[in-house]
Design a protein around this motif. Sequence first.
Motif, PDB file in Angstrom:
ATOM      1  N   ARG A  45      17.046 -48.021  43.608  1.00  0.00           N
ATOM      2  CA  ARG A  45      15.673 -48.436  43.226  1.00  0.00           C
ATOM      3  C   ARG A  45      15.150 -47.596  42.199  1.00  0.00           C
ATOM      4  O   ARG A  45      14.367 -47.787  41.121  1.00  0.00           O
ATOM      5  CB  ARG A  45      14.570 -48.340  44.264  1.00  0.00           C
ATOM      6  N   SER A  52      19.829 -55.586  33.055  1.00  0.00           N
ATOM      7  CA  SER A  52      19.337 -56.851  33.466  1.00  0.00           C
ATOM      8  C   SER A  52      18.367 -56.298  34.858  1.00  0.00           C
ATOM      9  O   SER A  52      18.893 -55.559  35.981  1.00  0.00           O
ATOM     10  CB  SER A  52      20.147 -57.740  34.266  1.00  0.00           C
ATOM     11  N   ARG A  53      17.312 -56.639  34.954  1.00  0.00           N
ATOM     12  CA  ARG A  53      16.163 -56.390  36.033  1.00  0.00           C
ATOM     13  C   ARG A  53      16.666 -57.207  37.386  1.00  0.00           C
ATOM     14  O   ARG A  53      16.671 -56.878  38.550  1.00  0.00           O
ATOM     15  CB  ARG A  53      14.594 -56.523  35.902  1.00  0.00           C
ATOM     16  N   THR A  54      17.240 -58.587  36.992  1.00  0.00           N
ATOM     17  CA  THR A  54      17.446 -59.439  37.953  1.00  0.00           C
ATOM     18  C   THR A  54      18.776 -58.960  38.839  1.00  0.00           C
ATOM     19  O   THR A  54      18.827 -58.868  39.894  1.00  0.00           O
ATOM     20  CB  THR A  54      18.006 -60.747  37.321  1.00  0.00           C
ATOM     21  N   TYR A  55      19.826 -58.298  38.181  1.00  0.00           N
ATOM     22  CA  TYR A  55      20.854 -57.845  38.605  1.00  0.00           C
ATOM     23  C   TYR A  55      20.291 -56.605  39.673  1.00  0.00           C
ATOM     24  O   TYR A  55      21.009 -56.549  40.839  1.00  0.00           O
ATOM     25  CB  TYR A  55      21.580 -57.164  37.535  1.00  0.00           C
ATOM     26  N   LYS A  56      19.483 -55.886  39.030  1.00  0.00           N
ATOM     27  CA  LYS A  56      19.057 -54.786  39.995  1.00  0.00           C
ATOM     28  C   LYS A  56      18.597 -55.165  41.357  1.00  0.00           C
ATOM     29  O   LYS A  56      18.734 -54.838  42.481  1.00  0.00           O
ATOM     30  CB  LYS A  56      18.049 -53.986  39.336  1.00  0.00           C
ATOM     31  N   LYS A  57      17.484 -56.322  41.177  1.00  0.00           N
ATOM     32  CA  LYS A  57      16.813 -56.826  42.348  1.00  0.00           C
ATOM     33  C   LYS A  57      17.883 -57.394  43.427  1.00  0.00           C
ATOM     34  O   LYS A  57      18.057 -57.304  44.633  1.00  0.00           O
ATOM     35  CB  LYS A  57      15.995 -57.879  42.021  1.00  0.00           C
ATOM     36  N   ILE A  58      18.971 -58.158  42.981  1.00  0.00           N
ATOM     37  CA  ILE A  58      19.920 -58.916  43.840  1.00  0.00           C
ATOM     38  C   ILE A  58      20.918 -57.698  44.556  1.00  0.00           C
ATOM     39  O   ILE A  58      21.158 -57.787  45.641  1.00  0.00           O
ATOM     40  CB  ILE A  58      20.789 -59.726  43.036  1.00  0.00           C
ATOM     41  N   ALA A  93      24.979 -61.218  42.228  1.00  0.00           N
ATOM     42  CA  ALA A  93      24.454 -60.417  41.233  1.00  0.00           C
ATOM     43  C   ALA A  93      25.698 -60.088  40.200  1.00  0.00           C
ATOM     44  O   ALA A  93      25.362 -60.237  38.974  1.00  0.00           O
ATOM     45  CB  ALA A  93      24.591 -58.891  41.992  1.00  0.00           C
ATOM     46  N   HIS A  96      25.729 -63.080  37.840  1.00  0.00           N
ATOM     47  CA  HIS A  96      24.535 -63.198  36.856  1.00  0.00           C
ATOM     48  C   HIS A  96      25.116 -62.102  35.443  1.00  0.00           C
ATOM     49  O   HIS A  96      24.710 -62.365  34.454  1.00  0.00           O
ATOM     50  CB  HIS A  96      23.391 -62.263  37.426  1.00  0.00           C
TER      51      HIS A  96
END
Length: 220
Positions: A45, A52-58, A93, A96
């Motif tokens: 976190r 990529s923020r999407t990668y972080k969230k997944i 992830a 992505h």
Amino acid sequence: MVQKLLLTSIIIMAAVYIFFIPPEPVGFKIFMKLIPMALIILLARTTRPLFSRTYKKIIIMGLFVCMIADGVIYWFLAGLVTFFIGHIFYILAFRHMQRKPMPIWAAILLLLYGAGMAFWIAGSQFASGQIVLGIAIVAYIGIILTMGWMAIRTRMTLAIVGALLFMFSDSILAIDRFVYAIPYRDVLVMASYYAAQIFIAASIGSRVVKYSVNRNNLIR
């Protein structure tokens, strides 16, 4: 500074769990087992994504599911299913972020590993009449193989190392449980497992290189 403190805390708490926490009581052992994973999630976190923020969230969702799996693995099939779901998040992830086709040599090695483990581990269960367990093991081998495959395609060193360490940890655990006892199993399994999750979490901050129309020009 925060990252270094978190990493130090993860290593210390992982070592405490691996070397000093007794098997009983089980509830306390599970609690101590989850602390390093909670810290790894916090590490993820607080890691700034460079691409990529999407990668972080997944990835964070995958880490959270794996932490749940750590708690329910004492009921083996429940833990297996939960880790299966965790690997799905990692696959999503890595997909992505995938940038390159799979190298032939790496594909051959992964397929040989998967076939060998399926024949050796799942085959022993089919031979003993444990059909459902054998099918579950084959499915799990398939999902972790896919996770490793997708990680390699990202060309992100941290993600690849994390995925391979995860595969190593699960292989040691499976061999010990279904084939023969491995000395220092707990140390090998948990040390490689925590290291795998650290590398996967740290991959959030990996620098990804993309090519522009002119491949001589790199865009970072």
